[in-house]
Design a protein around this motif. Structure first.
Motif, PDB file in Angstrom:
ATOM      1  N   SER A   1       0.838  -1.200   0.000  1.00 48.46           N
ATOM      2  CA  SER A   1       0.000   0.000   0.000  1.00 48.46           C
ATOM      3  C   SER A   1       0.871   1.247   0.000  1.00 48.46           C
ATOM      4  O   SER A   1       2.057   1.199   0.318  1.00 48.46           O
ATOM      5  CB  SER A   1      -0.898   0.014   1.243  1.00 48.46           C
ATOM      6  OG  SER A   1      -0.104   0.087   2.422  1.00 48.46           O
ATOM      7  N   VAL A   2       0.269   2.374  -0.364  1.00 54.28           N
ATOM      8  CA  VAL A   2       0.971   3.651  -0.296  1.00 54.28           C
ATOM      9  C   VAL A   2       1.419   3.909   1.142  1.00 54.28           C
ATOM     10  O   VAL A   2       2.543   4.369   1.385  1.00 54.28           O
ATOM     11  CB  VAL A   2       0.073   4.803  -0.799  1.00 54.28           C
ATOM     12  CG1 VAL A   2       0.718   6.162  -0.506  1.00 54.28           C
ATOM     13  CG2 VAL A   2      -0.167   4.673  -2.294  1.00 54.28           C
ATOM     14  N   ASP A   3       0.551   3.619   2.109  1.00 52.12           N
ATOM     15  CA  ASP A   3       0.888   3.849   3.521  1.00 52.12           C
ATOM     16  C   ASP A   3       2.115   3.043   3.939  1.00 52.12           C
ATOM     17  O   ASP A   3       2.944   3.520   4.718  1.00 52.12           O
ATOM     18  CB  ASP A   3      -0.298   3.473   4.413  1.00 52.12           C
ATOM     19  CG  ASP A   3      -1.444   4.451   4.303  1.00 52.12           C
ATOM     20  OD1 ASP A   3      -1.180   5.622   3.963  1.00 52.12           O
ATOM     21  OD2 ASP A   3      -2.595   4.054   4.549  1.00 52.12           O
ATOM     22  N   PHE A   4       2.220   1.808   3.453  1.00 50.88           N
ATOM     23  CA  PHE A   4       3.367   0.967   3.801  1.00 50.88           C
ATOM     24  C   PHE A   4       4.656   1.628   3.345  1.00 50.88           C
ATOM     25  O   PHE A   4       5.649   1.674   4.082  1.00 50.88           O
ATOM     26  CB  PHE A   4       3.205  -0.402   3.134  1.00 50.88           C
ATOM     27  CG  PHE A   4       4.255  -1.412   3.523  1.00 50.88           C
ATOM     28  CD1 PHE A   4       4.199  -2.064   4.742  1.00 50.88           C
ATOM     29  CD2 PHE A   4       5.285  -1.734   2.652  1.00 50.88           C
ATOM     30  CE1 PHE A   4       5.152  -3.008   5.101  1.00 50.88           C
ATOM     31  CE2 PHE A   4       6.240  -2.677   2.997  1.00 50.88           C
ATOM     32  CZ  PHE A   4       6.173  -3.320   4.227  1.00 50.88           C
ATOM     33  N   LEU A   5       4.659   2.185   2.145  1.00 52.92           N
ATOM     34  CA  LEU A   5       5.869   2.822   1.616  1.00 52.92           C
ATOM     35  C   LEU A   5       6.186   4.110   2.352  1.00 52.92           C
ATOM     36  O   LEU A   5       7.341   4.356   2.740  1.00 52.92           O
ATOM     37  CB  LEU A   5       5.695   3.106   0.121  1.00 52.92           C
ATOM     38  CG  LEU A   5       5.332   1.934  -0.792  1.00 52.92           C
ATOM     39  CD1 LEU A   5       5.294   2.375  -2.247  1.00 52.92           C
ATOM     40  CD2 LEU A   5       6.296   0.784  -0.622  1.00 52.92           C
ATOM     41  N   THR A   6       5.194   4.940   2.570  1.00 54.49           N
ATOM     42  CA  THR A   6       5.458   6.258   3.152  1.00 54.49           C
ATOM     43  C   THR A   6       5.731   6.194   4.651  1.00 54.49           C
ATOM     44  O   THR A   6       6.636   6.869   5.155  1.00 54.49           O
ATOM     45  CB  THR A   6       4.281   7.201   2.881  1.00 54.49           C
ATOM     46  OG1 THR A   6       3.059   6.601   3.352  1.00 54.49           O
ATOM     47  CG2 THR A   6       4.144   7.472   1.390  1.00 54.49           C
ATOM     48  N   ALA A   7       4.987   5.373   5.381  1.00 53.00           N
ATOM     49  CA  ALA A   7       5.152   5.317   6.838  1.00 53.00           C
ATOM     50  C   ALA A   7       6.469   4.646   7.227  1.00 53.00           C
ATOM     51  O   ALA A   7       7.053   4.970   8.261  1.00 53.00           O
ATOM     52  CB  ALA A   7       3.973   4.591   7.481  1.00 53.00           C
ATOM     53  N   LEU A   8       6.945   3.701   6.396  1.00 54.84           N
ATOM     54  CA  LEU A   8       8.231   3.073   6.685  1.00 54.84           C
ATOM     55  C   LEU A   8       9.393   3.951   6.233  1.00 54.84           C
ATOM     56  O   LEU A   8      10.429   3.998   6.890  1.00 54.84           O
ATOM     57  CB  LEU A   8       8.322   1.694   6.035  1.00 54.84           C
ATOM     58  CG  LEU A   8       7.865   0.524   6.926  1.00 54.84           C
ATOM     59  CD1 LEU A   8       6.355   0.606   7.184  1.00 54.84           C
ATOM     60  CD2 LEU A   8       8.231  -0.819   6.307  1.00 54.84           C
ATOM     61  N   ALA A   9       9.220   4.659   5.113  1.00 52.13           N
ATOM     62  CA  ALA A   9      10.256   5.606   4.696  1.00 52.13           C
ATOM     63  C   ALA A   9      10.443   6.684   5.757  1.00 52.13           C
ATOM     64  O   ALA A   9      11.559   7.163   5.998  1.00 52.13           O
ATOM     65  CB  ALA A   9       9.884   6.245   3.357  1.00 52.13           C
ATOM     66  N   CYS A  10       9.358   7.046   6.413  1.00 47.80           N
ATOM     67  CA  CYS A  10       9.392   8.066   7.458  1.00 47.80           C
ATOM     68  C   CYS A  10      10.346   7.684   8.586  1.00 47.80           C
ATOM     69  O   CYS A  10      10.994   8.555   9.175  1.00 47.80           O
ATOM     70  CB  CYS A  10       7.974   8.285   7.989  1.00 47.80           C
ATOM     71  SG  CYS A  10       7.849   9.356   9.419  1.00 47.80           S
ATOM     72  N   ILE A  11      10.463   6.383   8.899  1.00 46.71           N
ATOM     73  CA  ILE A  11      11.379   5.950   9.964  1.00 46.71           C
ATOM     74  C   ILE A  11      12.809   6.348   9.617  1.00 46.71           C
ATOM     75  O   ILE A  11      13.552   6.853  10.463  1.00 46.71           O
ATOM     76  CB  ILE A  11      11.281   4.428  10.167  1.00 46.71           C
ATOM     77  CG1 ILE A  11       9.887   4.042  10.656  1.00 46.71           C
ATOM     78  CG2 ILE A  11      12.348   3.944  11.155  1.00 46.71           C
ATOM     79  CD1 ILE A  11       9.675   2.542  10.789  1.00 46.71           C
ATOM     80  N   GLN A  12      13.193   6.137   8.361  1.00 51.08           N
ATOM     81  CA  GLN A  12      14.540   6.508   7.940  1.00 51.08           C
ATOM     82  C   GLN A  12      14.714   8.026   7.892  1.00 51.08           C
ATOM     83  O   GLN A  12      15.744   8.555   8.310  1.00 51.08           O
ATOM     84  CB  GLN A  12      14.828   5.914   6.562  1.00 51.08           C
ATOM     85  CG  GLN A  12      14.740   4.398   6.506  1.00 51.08           C
ATOM     86  CD  GLN A  12      14.801   3.884   5.087  1.00 51.08           C
ATOM     87  OE1 GLN A  12      15.815   4.037   4.404  1.00 51.08           O
ATOM     88  NE2 GLN A  12      13.715   3.286   4.615  1.00 51.08           N
ATOM     89  N   LEU A  13      13.702   8.701   7.392  1.00 44.25           N
ATOM     90  CA  LEU A  13      13.775  10.157   7.248  1.00 44.25           C
ATOM     91  C   LEU A  13      13.838  10.860   8.588  1.00 44.25           C
ATOM     92  O   LEU A  13      14.491  11.892   8.736  1.00 44.25           O
ATOM     93  CB  LEU A  13      12.567  10.652   6.448  1.00 44.25           C
ATOM     94  CG  LEU A  13      12.544  10.226   4.978  1.00 44.25           C
ATOM     95  CD1 LEU A  13      11.143  10.413   4.390  1.00 44.25           C
ATOM     96  CD2 LEU A  13      13.561  11.015   4.170  1.00 44.25           C
ATOM     97  N   GLU A  14      13.159  10.298   9.592  1.00 48.76           N
ATOM     98  CA  GLU A  14      13.175  10.891  10.923  1.00 48.76           C
ATOM     99  C   GLU A  14      14.258  10.284  11.816  1.00 48.76           C
ATOM    100  O   GLU A  14      14.502  10.775  12.913  1.00 48.76           O
ATOM    101  CB  GLU A  14      11.807  10.712  11.585  1.00 48.76           C
ATOM    102  CG  GLU A  14      10.653  11.403  10.853  1.00 48.76           C
ATOM    103  CD  GLU A  14      10.860  12.900  10.729  1.00 48.76           C
ATOM    104  OE1 GLU A  14      11.233  13.535  11.734  1.00 48.76           O
ATOM    105  OE2 GLU A  14      10.672  13.436   9.614  1.00 48.76           O
TER     106      GLU A  14
END
Length: 566
Positions: free
Chosen positions: A469-482
């Motif tokens: 899902s889009v959420d899977f990609l964005t919410a997990l990328a957020c871990i790296q970004l933050e």
């Protein structure tokens, strides 16, 4: 990345269980200087001596460990919670602090037979070491208690280390209280850039951490035997010292070493990689996908990762052998010429180390040196621009960081350094893959996490998101970004087709929506980042061959979108 066929291993995050657990007061440290740890074999250095685990659920492992050389791994199964127990001698009418370090699945720590109130504490699954602690008081006739750890039915294995029952000596001959460690030896400069100095030193027995001092001022604390001090001025000399620490205190400072940063312009990584880039893995084998020469790879790909280099009999060293027969007679000379042609067109060609079945062990200074020397030799032989780290069977953050810094020192600022961890590897900054990325952040080009063969995982908001899902990609990328990586060092790794991976394929439209959500704040699902990241590097796919098998639908759709990001 799959070498021959898709992987089916699945990692899943689960929602918290509604469990009622009684816990007394919490205390993080020993009761007093006169107290002792009454637990025997508290760090599992003597295998399971003094411990009993239900249904043969326990074993000792060398990684991960909180300290020392071993830890407990206990695996629940069916109706067994993987309980491991020890009878500990105590004194009557006394107060004790019970604690342990745990990691992995749901973990419980408790005590029975106190003669007063039995207590316990627990934590849901944790990707990094976490201390559980509680206190208890013994009754007027209590001379021993039962200390236990256990997991939860149907959940993942848990790890435990450094169990302690601190308090008055019960006379059972438990492990001695820790003593202040000695000063570290062997401190040396392992690499420099215009803004950083990398250090390495020898491990100290009994140490659980190390403090790094620059010109007499503490600048960082680490658990391993290496560190990189950043934010330094170019062409400047600094003095460094290191101390060892544990719960008993801090050692004297080590002998000082001097590190001098390079002139401005050194380091930085990435070379001429575009601001927004598409990475594709090119298969040096035939597994049913389209067989390609490098010259066949579409121009949409900015970084081509040649998969894979292989381990040799020399620890840490790798080699590369072109599968000419499997690739229809593709010769080494043609391969080298195609690399040069891609580079002339502004592309980067790197060699990837690892893959699903690739095992390269970089676990000490010698193997780190061998890795750096062998990769640099491949760069000179074939003309590769850098290296991709795709080790799916674990890596040592301390020595892989040393190896990559040594490679950077040889290759210079044009080195392209990429990584392709699995989702589970980037759930926490305490994970060794994440640690490695942060350790070499100043020379790192991009981390293209594999958002496939994964199962449901936690996002940066603590919620569980389903793969695909889009959420899977964005919410997990957020871990790296933050979690410390720059947006330019984060890419989304997806399979090019349903045949390329066991699970996790999404259409190019979903990839594009996730890229737009992260860079523009549009096309998001239920998860929307707190801010946008217009410098996000881009996307990656496994593989250019599977993409070709599907008519290059992935690179045609995602490639143009990446290059059109803000």
């Amino acid at each position: 990345m799959p070498r021959f066929r898709p992987r089916t291993r699945t990692w899943s995050a689960v929602a918290a269980l509604a469990l009622a657990v009684t816990a007394a007061g919490i205390s993080a440290g020993p009761a007093s200087a006169a107290d002792v740890n009454n637990v025997k074999n508290a760090g599992f250095e003597s295998a399971l001596s003094n411990w009993t685990c239900s249904a043969n659920s326990g074993a000792t492992v060398s990684s991960p460990v909180h300290s020392g050389a071993a830890a407990l791994k206990a695996t629940p199964a069916g109706q067994d919670s993987a309980q491991c127990t020890q009878t500990v001698a105590v004194k009557p009418n006394s107060t004790y602090t019970l604690s342990a370090w745990v990691q992995g699945g749901y973990a419980f720590l408790g005590v029975t037979g106190t003669g007063t109130t039995d207590v316990s504490t627990w934590t849901p699954d944790s990707a990094s070491w976490k201390q559980l602690s509680t206190t208890f008081t013994t009754g007027s006739s209590t001379t021993s208690v039962g200390v236990y750890t256990h997991g939860w039915y149907g959940q993942a294995a848990y790890y435990a280390d450094d169990v302690s029952v601190y308090g008055p000596d019960g006379g059972g001959g438990g492990d001695p209280a820790p003593t202040v460690p000695g000063a570290p030896g062997g401190l040396a400069v392992s690499g420099t850039t215009s803004s950083s100095v990398s250090l390495a030193w020898n491990a100290v027995s009994g140490a659980t951490g190390y403090n790094v001092y620059r010109d007499g001022t503490k600048v960082t604390a680490v658990t391993g035997t290496s560190a990189t001090v950043t934010g330094l001025a170019a062409s400047t000399s600094y003095s460094f010292q290191v101390t060892a620490t544990n719960s008993a205190g801090e050692s004297p400072k080590s002998a000082a070493v001097t590190g001098t940063t390079t002139a401005s312009g050194g380091g930085g990584g990435g070379g001429a990689v575009p601001r927004h880039a598409v990475t594709g893995y090119w298969q040096n084998f035939n597994n049913g996908a389209t067989v390609q020469k490098l010259s066949d790879v579409p121009s949409a790909y900015d970084i081509i990762a040649v998969a894979f280099a292989d381990a040799t009999s020399t620890p840490g060293a790798v080699t590369f052998n072109l599968d000419s027969a499997g690739l229809g007679g593709y010769t080494v000379d043609q391969f080298k010429a195609d690399i040069r042609a891609k580079q002339a067109a502004g592309k980067k060609v790197i060699v990837s180390v690892g893959g699903q079945n690739g095992t390269v062990s970089v676990s000490d200074p010698t193997s780190a040196t061998n890795f750096a020397n062998s990769v640099y030799s491949l760069m000179q032989t074939y003309g590769f621009d850098g290296v991709d780290i795709d080790l799916e069977n674990g890596l040592n953050a301390t020595y892989m960081s040393q190896a990559l810094r040594a490679l950077s020192a040889k290759a210079g600022s044009s080195l392209v350094l990429t990584m392709a961890p699995q989702t589970i590897d980037m759930q926490s900054t305490s994970n060794t893959y994440f640690q490695t990325a942060l350790n070499v952040k100043d020379i790192l080009t991009v981390v293209n996490m594999q958002y496939y063969n994964s199962g449901s995982m936690l996002g940066c908001d603590g919620k569980v998101y389903s793969q695909g899902s889009v959420d899977f990609l964005t919410a997990l990328a957020c871990i790296q970004l933050e979690g410390g990586l720059s947006p330019s060092q984060v890419g989304l790794g997806l399979p090019a087709s349903t045949s390329a991976a066991g699970s996790g394929y999404v259409s190019p439209t979903i990839v594009d929506n996730a890229l737009d959500c992260l860079t523009r704040g549009t096309s998001c699902g239920s998860f929307k980042p707190s801010k946008t990241y217009p410098d996000l590097r881009g996307a990656m796919t496994w593989s250019t061959n599977w993409d070709a098998k599907s008519g290059n639908a992935w690179s045609n759709g995602v490639g143009a979108h990446v290059h059109g990001l803000p």
